[in-house]
Design an enzyme around this catalytic site. Structure first.
Site, mmCIF file in Angstrom:
data_model
loop_
_atom_site.group_PDB
_atom_site.id
_atom_site.type_symbol
_atom_site.label_atom_id
_atom_site.label_comp_id
_atom_site.label_asym_id
_atom_site.label_seq_id
_atom_site.Cartn_x
_atom_site.Cartn_y
_atom_site.Cartn_z
ATOM 1 C CG ASP A 204 -0.271 -0.062 2.538
ATOM 2 O OD1 ASP A 204 0.784 0.573 2.677
ATOM 3 O OD2 ASP A 204 -0.793 -0.728 3.450
ATOM 4 C CE LYS B 39 -7.809 -0.604 2.572
ATOM 5 N NZ LYS B 39 -8.299 -1.103 3.883
ATOM 6 C CG MET C 10 -6.089 6.862 10.379
ATOM 7 S SD MET C 10 -6.936 5.287 10.152
ATOM 8 C CE MET C 10 -7.208 4.802 11.869
#
Length: 218
Positions: free
Chosen positions: A4, A26, A141
């Site tokens: 990723d 992502k 996040m």
């Protein structure tokens, strides 16, 4: 190799020509491979008799959904070897020169996912309880919800002038740190144009690491 965007991309250039690279990035507000699709490709390649490496940044088991991939492999009868990583919750503040604990300042640190804002019905975080803690809070996040989180912490009793550091693009060439407080966090993030990925550190350890910015604090 299944990789990723948070994995060290420069290492991918060292792969042998015969290695298949599957990109499962992502991207915030962009294309994103679903977790089910990632699980499927890992299991499918393993069932073809291939050795699969799931290449991720940080610690796969700290908000990395890594254990979901382990469970998928176990359900499919695919043997797994786990190689632990370094959580960005500790390593990114570290490379930015910020300790998450410090003698006489913080006796604990708490790592929280900020991808769901306070008050959301899906939230599992007791923000009022976190506000009463005296130690360090490390938010992952949380850029999009930083203002709401800061407001919830202040409402819960955390002082509005609590030092905050936002470390963007940690360990990457573009790494930078924005110093703030709970009262000004939302405005400072907007003014500085901070975008994910970023680690937000809340607590007096930020002032310990940046005395010139915050001055002497009681």
């Amino acid at each position: 190799m299944v990789a990723d965007r948070l994995a060290p991309r420069e290492l991918l250039d060292e792969l042998a020509p015969h290695v298949e690279l599957v990109d499962v990035a992502k991207l915030p507000r962009g294309r994103a491979a679903s977790q089910e699709a990632i699980n499927d490709v890992i299991v499918a390649r393993a069932r073809e008799g291939k050795r699969v490496v799931r290449f991720k940044g940080g610690d796969n088991f700290v908000f990395g959904r890594g254990y979901e991939e382990i469970q998928a492999c176990e359900a499919a009868g695919v043997p797994v070897t786990i190689i632990p990583g370094l959580s960005s919750s500790i390593s990114v503040p570290g490379v930015a020169g910020i300790p998450v604990t410090h003698r006489g300042v913080a006796h604990e640190f708490t790592v929280i996912s900020g991808h769901i804002p306070p008050g959301h019905p899906d939230s599992l975080v007791a923000w009022d309880a976190l506000a009463r803690l005296r130690g360090t809070l490390v938010l992952l996040m949380a850029v999009a919800n930083a203002g709401a989180i800061a407001a919830a912490l202040v409402e819960g009793g955390r002082p509005a002038d609590t030092p905050v550091a936002v470390v963007a693009e940690g360990t990457m060439p573009e790494q930078r740190t924005v110093l703030s407080t709970l009262a000004t966090l939302a405005d400072d993030i907007a003014t500085s144009g901070v975008r994910p990925p970023a680690i937000i550190v809340v607590g007096e350890v930020v002032a310990v690491a940046n005395p010139g910015h915050y001055g002497v604090r009681a």
